[in-house]
Motif scaffolding. Structure first.
Motif, PDB file in Angstrom:
ATOM      1  N   ALA A 247       0.575  -1.094  -0.090  1.00 59.38           N
ATOM      2  CA  ALA A 247       0.025  -0.014   0.041  1.00 59.38           C
ATOM      3  C   ALA A 247       1.063   1.172   0.046  1.00 59.38           C
ATOM      4  O   ALA A 247       0.598   2.259  -0.733  1.00 59.38           O
ATOM      5  N   VAL A 248       1.993   1.223   0.747  1.00 60.10           N
ATOM      6  CA  VAL A 248       2.698   2.483   0.905  1.00 60.10           C
ATOM      7  C   VAL A 248       3.378   2.578  -0.379  1.00 60.10           C
ATOM      8  O   VAL A 248       3.504   3.696  -0.954  1.00 60.10           O
ATOM      9  N   ALA A 249       4.184   1.637  -1.066  1.00 57.98           N
ATOM     10  CA  ALA A 249       4.802   1.449  -2.264  1.00 57.98           C
ATOM     11  C   ALA A 249       3.981   2.132  -3.426  1.00 57.98           C
ATOM     12  O   ALA A 249       4.272   3.069  -4.218  1.00 57.98           O
ATOM     13  N   ARG A 250       2.496   1.617  -3.487  1.00 61.70           N
ATOM     14  CA  ARG A 250       1.693   2.185  -4.462  1.00 61.70           C
ATOM     15  C   ARG A 250       1.301   3.535  -4.148  1.00 61.70           C
ATOM     16  O   ARG A 250       1.157   4.320  -5.230  1.00 61.70           O
ATOM     17  N   ALA A 251       1.026   3.956  -2.897  1.00 53.51           N
ATOM     18  CA  ALA A 251       0.829   5.323  -2.822  1.00 53.51           C
ATOM     19  C   ALA A 251       1.870   6.329  -3.066  1.00 53.51           C
ATOM     20  O   ALA A 251       1.725   7.440  -3.650  1.00 53.51           O
ATOM     21  N   VAL A 252       3.106   6.058  -2.697  1.00 57.10           N
ATOM     22  CA  VAL A 252       4.380   6.867  -2.873  1.00 57.10           C
ATOM     23  C   VAL A 252       4.490   7.052  -4.468  1.00 57.10           C
ATOM     24  O   VAL A 252       4.679   8.191  -4.764  1.00 57.10           O
ATOM     25  N   ALA A 253       4.470   5.907  -5.180  1.00 61.37           N
ATOM     26  CA  ALA A 253       4.537   6.115  -6.727  1.00 61.37           C
ATOM     27  C   ALA A 253       3.393   6.903  -7.220  1.00 61.37           C
ATOM     28  O   ALA A 253       3.746   7.743  -8.123  1.00 61.37           O
ATOM     29  N   ALA A 254       2.239   6.721  -6.957  1.00 56.28           N
ATOM     30  CA  ALA A 254       1.025   7.335  -7.218  1.00 56.28           C
ATOM     31  C   ALA A 254       1.310   8.818  -6.985  1.00 56.28           C
ATOM     32  O   ALA A 254       0.828   9.667  -7.895  1.00 56.28           O
ATOM     33  N   LEU A 255       1.946   9.157  -5.879  1.00 58.12           N
ATOM     34  CA  LEU A 255       1.858  10.668  -5.630  1.00 58.12           C
ATOM     35  C   LEU A 255       2.874  11.375  -6.365  1.00 58.12           C
ATOM     36  O   LEU A 255       2.653  12.609  -7.062  1.00 58.12           O
ATOM     37  N   GLY A 256       3.931  10.680  -7.077  1.00 60.47           N
ATOM     38  CA  GLY A 256       4.909  11.195  -7.802  1.00 60.47           C
ATOM     39  C   GLY A 256       4.160  11.575  -9.192  1.00 60.47           C
ATOM     40  O   GLY A 256       4.336  12.404  -9.809  1.00 60.47           O
ATOM     41  N   ALA A 257       3.404  10.638  -9.711  1.00 65.33           N
ATOM     42  CA  ALA A 257       2.650  10.593 -11.150  1.00 65.33           C
ATOM     43  C   ALA A 257       1.667  11.820 -10.859  1.00 65.33           C
ATOM     44  O   ALA A 257       1.475  12.695 -11.839  1.00 65.33           O
ATOM     45  N   VAL A 258       1.147  11.937  -9.732  1.00 66.74           N
ATOM     46  CA  VAL A 258       0.213  12.930  -9.498  1.00 66.74           C
ATOM     47  C   VAL A 258       0.673  14.356  -9.370  1.00 66.74           C
ATOM     48  O   VAL A 258       0.134  15.206 -10.124  1.00 66.74           O
ATOM     49  N   LEU A 259       1.766  14.586  -8.848  1.00 67.99           N
ATOM     50  CA  LEU A 259       2.417  15.612  -8.812  1.00 67.99           C
ATOM     51  C   LEU A 259       2.988  16.003 -10.430  1.00 67.99           C
ATOM     52  O   LEU A 259       2.629  17.119 -10.653  1.00 67.99           O
ATOM     53  N   LEU A 260       3.379  15.188 -11.136  1.00 69.79           N
ATOM     54  CA  LEU A 260       3.600  15.457 -12.695  1.00 69.79           C
ATOM     55  C   LEU A 260       2.430  15.733 -13.330  1.00 69.79           C
ATOM     56  O   LEU A 260       2.623  16.679 -14.225  1.00 69.79           O
ATOM     57  N   CYS A 261       1.414  15.077 -13.217  1.00 67.48           N
ATOM     58  CA  CYS A 261       0.312  15.362 -13.900  1.00 67.48           C
ATOM     59  C   CYS A 261      -0.562  16.656 -13.734  1.00 67.48           C
ATOM     60  O   CYS A 261      -0.669  17.374 -14.807  1.00 67.48           O
ATOM     61  N   GLY A 262      -0.661  16.850 -12.244  1.00 63.16           N
ATOM     62  CA  GLY A 262      -1.158  18.291 -11.943  1.00 63.16           C
ATOM     63  C   GLY A 262      -0.453  19.354 -12.370  1.00 63.16           C
ATOM     64  O   GLY A 262      -0.797  20.306 -12.726  1.00 63.16           O
ATOM     65  N   ALA A 263       0.774  19.448 -12.201  1.00 60.49           N
ATOM     66  CA  ALA A 263       1.630  20.456 -12.325  1.00 60.49           C
ATOM     67  C   ALA A 263       1.750  20.716 -13.779  1.00 60.49           C
ATOM     68  O   ALA A 263       1.557  22.099 -14.263  1.00 60.49           O
ATOM     69  N   THR A 264       1.996  19.618 -14.752  1.00 54.81           N
ATOM     70  CA  THR A 264       1.607  19.945 -16.334  1.00 54.81           C
ATOM     71  C   THR A 264       0.548  20.456 -16.616  1.00 54.81           C
ATOM     72  O   THR A 264       0.617  21.344 -17.477  1.00 54.81           O
ATOM     73  N   THR A 265      -0.584  19.927 -16.058  1.00 56.51           N
ATOM     74  CA  THR A 265      -1.857  20.391 -16.691  1.00 56.51           C
ATOM     75  C   THR A 265      -2.039  21.685 -16.084  1.00 56.51           C
ATOM     76  O   THR A 265      -2.643  22.589 -16.854  1.00 56.51           O
ATOM     77  N   ALA A 266      -1.489  22.063 -15.190  1.00 62.04           N
ATOM     78  CA  ALA A 266      -1.797  23.718 -14.788  1.00 62.04           C
ATOM     79  C   ALA A 266      -1.286  24.582 -15.710  1.00 62.04           C
ATOM     80  O   ALA A 266      -1.785  25.841 -15.927  1.00 62.04           O
ATOM     81  N   ILE A 267       0.096  24.421 -16.183  1.00 58.08           N
ATOM     82  CA  ILE A 267       0.723  25.386 -17.121  1.00 58.08           C
ATOM     83  C   ILE A 267       0.308  24.922 -18.543  1.00 58.08           C
ATOM     84  O   ILE A 267       0.482  25.773 -19.288  1.00 58.08           O
ATOM     85  N   CYS A 268       0.220  23.510 -18.777  1.00 54.37           N
ATOM     86  CA  CYS A 268      -0.002  23.464 -20.417  1.00 54.37           C
ATOM     87  C   CYS A 268      -1.363  23.056 -20.774  1.00 54.37           C
ATOM     88  O   CYS A 268      -1.870  22.995 -21.838  1.00 54.37           O
ATOM     89  N   GLY A 269      -2.421  22.680 -19.689  1.00 51.71           N
ATOM     90  CA  GLY A 269      -3.584  22.190 -20.255  1.00 51.71           C
ATOM     91  C   GLY A 269      -3.635  20.809 -20.167  1.00 51.71           C
ATOM     92  O   GLY A 269      -2.566  20.054 -20.048  1.00 51.71           O
ATOM     93  N   PRO A 270      -4.945  20.018 -20.326  1.00 51.80           N
ATOM     94  CA  PRO A 270      -4.573  18.577 -20.358  1.00 51.80           C
ATOM     95  C   PRO A 270      -4.273  18.063 -21.594  1.00 51.80           C
ATOM     96  O   PRO A 270      -5.172  18.051 -22.566  1.00 51.80           O
ATOM     97  N   ILE A 271      -3.083  17.534 -21.909  1.00 54.20           N
ATOM     98  CA  ILE A 271      -2.506  17.096 -22.820  1.00 54.20           C
ATOM     99  C   ILE A 271      -2.677  15.463 -22.891  1.00 54.20           C
ATOM    100  O   ILE A 271      -2.125  14.807 -21.709  1.00 54.20           O
ATOM    101  N   GLY A 272      -3.251  14.728 -23.667  1.00 55.34           N
ATOM    102  CA  GLY A 272      -3.704  13.445 -23.585  1.00 55.34           C
ATOM    103  C   GLY A 272      -2.647  12.482 -24.561  1.00 55.34           C
ATOM    104  O   GLY A 272      -2.145  12.734 -25.152  1.00 55.34           O
TER     105      GLY A 272
END
Length: 347
Positions: A247-272
């Protein structure tokens, strides 16, 4: 395995040869990124000479060509970091969910970030660049948790197929909510619609500096999760038997992905589709070892977004096609191919 002269190779020799090939591939990817960066500086509505590129890189803006290159430098930098972030986030999400269809866009993470930003702008009148980023990251995190919770219900838990369906339904619902929020607000509708397409035009180093700390943290967390993702790929029971806190491994890795997605979307918009296409292609060449797959996916994402941005400038001259449209045109057929290639019961 045997060598070219017919002699057998030991497992250690096989691993060493494989690592050498991967190292050469990594060097080739870095060279491809560098070449695409040069193309991004040189190609646009106005093609420029090498002398103008070199002069602009040294801070000179004495001619129209040099001024054009000076404007393309931050745009190229944004395409580089945003593509790397989306490619890496896609590889991490596929590893966390063990889902070949996982992608920040397909799982609803990008649209969750988008909806959060739109609500913050329309209802709370936020204007701070850092507020945009924090809101986008929070929206991405809430969307990821929501999709995973919905996909976990029922028999078999969070299967790849259920996660993909839950993410697709969530994306559609959030997209409708974005329209509902924007429709009564003519004062922000134009800017929001342009941002929702997804692109890197109008980039400045000031904007990039705001989002860079979030991206660096996301990159660090994601890359350091490679060993844990290799353990998760073996299955939760076997990973737990190897001493991994699943559970910890999955949550930590997901946190990294969420930071990358959220920050990128904030500046570029949703790129799919960048996070879907790139990890699949990289996996075909270098295998499933996340210690190699993650850096390859980051470089591959940078290549795809840089190439898409350059292509968007060429096909619609003298106008430009936003890179979000180009990646959608590339990614949608690729998504259909993946679904047809995989048996539904194996997804």
């Amino acid at each position: 395995m045997t060598a070219g002269d017919g002699t057998s190779l030991t497992p250690a020799a096989v691993a060493a040869r494989s690592n050498r090939m991967r190292s050469l591939g990594l060097a080739a990817m870095i060279a491809a990124v560098a070449a695409l960066c040069v193309m991004s500086l040189a190609i646009g509505t106005r093609d420029v000479a090498w002398s103008d590129i070199l002069a602009a890189l040294h801070g000179q803006v004495d001619s129209i060509g040099q001024a054009a290159v000076a404007m393309r430098i931050p745009r190229t930098a944004l395409a580089l970091v945003a593509g790397a972030a989306l490619g890496l986030a896609g590889a991490v999400m596929q590893g966390v969910t063990r889902n070949p269809l996982a992608d920040p866009g397909i799982l609803g993470v990008n649209m969750g970030a988008s909806l959060a930003v739109v609500i913050a702008v329309a209802w709370f009148n936020i204007t701070s660049a850092y507020a945009y980023i924090w809101v986008a990251v929070l929206g991405a995190a809430c969307s990821a948790v929501f999709v995973y919770t919905i996909g976990s219900h029922g028999r078999g838990g969070a299967t790849p197929l259920k996660l993909a369906l839950a993410g697709a339904a969530t994306s559609i619902a959030f997209a409708s909510l974005v329209i509902a929020v924007v429709l009564p607000r003519n004062d922000i509708a134009g800017g929001i619609r342009a941002w929702q397409v997804g692109g890197v035009g109008g980039a400045t180093f000031e904007r990039i500096s705001h989002v860079l700390p979030f991206l660096l943290v996301g990159f660090a967390i994601s890359l350091l999760s490679a060993r844990r993702l290799n353990s998760l790929a073996l299955g939760d029971d076997l990973a737990a038997g190897l001493g991994e806190r699943v559970a910890v491994a999955r949550a930590v890795a997901a946190l990294g992905a969420v930071l990358l997605c959220g920050a990128t979307t904030a500046i570029c918009g949703p790129i799919g589709f960048v996070g879907l296409v790139v990890p699949h292609v990289c996996r075909l060449f270098i295998g499933i070892d996340h210690r190699w797959l993650l850096p390859f996916s980051a470089l591959g994402g940078a290549c795809l977004l840089l190439a898409g941005d350059v292509l968007g400038r060429i096909v619609a001259r003298p106008a430009e096609l936003d890179v979000g449209i180009v990646t959608a045109l590339v990614g949608a057929p690729f998504f259909i191919w993946i679904v047809r290639r995989q048996r539904v019961r194996d997804l």
